[in-house]
Motif scaffolding. Structure first.
Motif, PDB file in Angstrom:
ATOM      1  N   SER A 205      -8.112   1.024   2.395  1.00 32.82           N
ATOM      2  CA  SER A 205      -9.437   1.392   1.899  1.00 32.82           C
ATOM      3  C   SER A 205     -10.502   0.983   2.916  1.00 32.82           C
TER       4      SER A 205
ATOM      5  N   GLU B  13       2.455   1.705  -3.437  1.00 37.22           N
ATOM      6  CA  GLU B  13       1.425   2.219  -4.349  1.00 37.22           C
ATOM      7  C   GLU B  13       1.267   3.744  -4.203  1.00 37.22           C
ATOM      8  N   ALA B  14       1.272   4.227  -2.956  1.00 36.61           N
ATOM      9  CA  ALA B  14       1.014   5.651  -2.706  1.00 36.61           C
ATOM     10  C   ALA B  14       2.264   6.503  -2.852  1.00 36.61           C
ATOM     11  N   ARG B  15       3.422   5.934  -2.481  1.00 34.84           N
ATOM     12  CA  ARG B  15       4.615   6.770  -2.340  1.00 34.84           C
ATOM     13  C   ARG B  15       5.754   6.388  -3.267  1.00 34.84           C
TER      14      ARG B  15
ATOM     15  N   LEU C 249       0.834  -1.205   0.000  1.00 36.98           N
ATOM     16  CA  LEU C 249       0.000   0.000   0.000  1.00 36.98           C
ATOM     17  C   LEU C 249       0.872   1.259   0.000  1.00 36.98           C
ATOM     18  N   ASN C 250       1.972   1.205   0.750  1.00 35.63           N
ATOM     19  CA  ASN C 250       2.895   2.332   0.797  1.00 35.63           C
ATOM     20  C   ASN C 250       3.585   2.539  -0.548  1.00 35.63           C
TER      21      ASN C 250
ATOM     22  N   LYS D 104       2.283  11.393   0.161  1.00 40.70           N
ATOM     23  CA  LYS D 104       0.845  11.116   0.246  1.00 40.70           C
ATOM     24  C   LYS D 104       0.552  10.319   1.521  1.00 40.70           C
ATOM     25  N   LYS D 105      -0.535  10.660   2.182  1.00 38.44           N
ATOM     26  CA  LYS D 105      -0.945   9.896   3.357  1.00 38.44           C
ATOM     27  C   LYS D 105      -1.395   8.503   2.902  1.00 38.44           C
ATOM     28  N   VAL D 106      -1.013   7.495   3.659  1.00 38.13           N
ATOM     29  CA  VAL D 106      -1.349   6.118   3.291  1.00 38.13           C
ATOM     30  C   VAL D 106      -2.348   5.551   4.296  1.00 38.13           C
TER      31      VAL D 106
END
Lengths: 213, 213
Positions: free
Chosen positions: B204, A102-104, A99-100, B199-201
């Motif tokens: 969902s 993916e975002a960062r 997830l990290n 970006k904040k992670v």
């Protein structure tokens, strides 16, 4: 909205003893409370708990029976159940890494950080890891209590229940989860709640705060 | 104030990595954050923790050394230390009863409730009681994080420290307290903080919320 500031909200809220079973929390307010729980910070961003939003009448009755019959569980319109991970695992932490990334982006620093976390957490006793995960759920509980008060929704944090029974009712063991704390949401019944007219009790600042200066 | 709603506040805040050592949190904002901690709800209203507000430079440096050198401890203007009771005792619970009697009157119900609590808590293992007290401190931590964000004050929750060393630095064992979590307060250094632009992670809603309806 009369609860403008956090201190207003903290003074407005109380552990509601009697909720009005005829009033339901509207979806938009529920959504805001749940979103606040999702956004609550947790250690290393693992968010090591899940939230169950229970409205099923049979499940609520069964949970109520496992919680000493506390009326708010069925008088409220929604029951939030905070359920923490029963353990940290490589797979669970890897999902956080994904997830990290993916975002960062795929940063070496990020992998090093979570590799270290896995080295620390995965070999630890499951009870130690569950206790740590449960504490993170309590951060979200604090945030949820504020979120409900901001929305002028009443709530009652509850630790007085048989967690093994609640786990079984909700099928948590097979999902690697353990129930930590319950939070019924609803609306106070002003005529039926003995606690509502009582003065809020808190220790003085002198009692609980020390300045080391 | 731009952080009008709780969700605004939760999106604004982040675990600040670099604080500006030239900026101090003003007293009125600190007071509001501390007051929010005081008003945070706890199990049976025991408030089983104390708050230390550390500004003493030598103590801050010693705590920093016990926390892997994390810069926010000395770059921030105030360090909040949440220290939970090392155990529940008759005396500690009786003090809560006294406070309740003072605020609400000498109600038989009140005595019965806390007599039952003492019967449950006092014989338990100290570690079980400490763990329970520490969870209550985490509710207040959640509230404190919101309070800081509402005041547009930055904060960094920290579990990465040697609690035995911090306890010794602050003289906690002789007060029956154990350090649980640290929260430096200060102001972000926008040019020096690698995390700020990221970006904040968060997981969902689908990942962490289950509806049981």
């Amino acid at each position: 909205m009369t609860n403008n500031t956090l201190l207003d909200q903290l003074n407005w809220r109380y552990a509601t003893k009697k909720m009005d079973p005829t009033k339901a929390v509207p979806q938009d307010k529920l959504d805001i409370i749940v979103e606040a729980i999702r956004m609550a910070p947790t250690s290393s961003g693992t968010q090591p708990f899940e939230l169950l939003v229970v409205t099923n009448p049979e499940k609520l009755e069964a949970i109520q029976a496992a919680a000493g019959g506390q009326a708010q569980i069925t008088d409220g319109s929604h029951l939030l159940v905070f359920a923490a991970w029963d353990n940290y695992s490589k797979e669970r932490i890897d999902a956080v890494v994904d997830l990290n990334v993916e975002a960062r982006g795929d940063l070496p620093k990020l992998h090093a950080y979570y590799d270290n976390l896995k080295d620390n957490y995965v070999p630890r006793d499951a009870e130690v890891n569950y206790a740590h995960a449960a504490r993170q759920a309590y951060i979200a509980l604090g945030v949820a209590l504020v979120a409900a008060a901001e929305q002028e929704v009443d709530s009652t944090p509850m630790e007085g229940f048989d967690p093994a029974k609640v786990d079984e009712i909700l099928g948590l063991p097979e999902r690697g989860l353990r129930s930590v704390v319950l939070l019924p949401l609803g609306y106070r019944d002003p005529t039926g709640d003995w606690l509502l007219p009582m003065k809020k009790v808190r220790k003085s600042l002198d009692t609980i705060v020390t300045h080391v200066d």
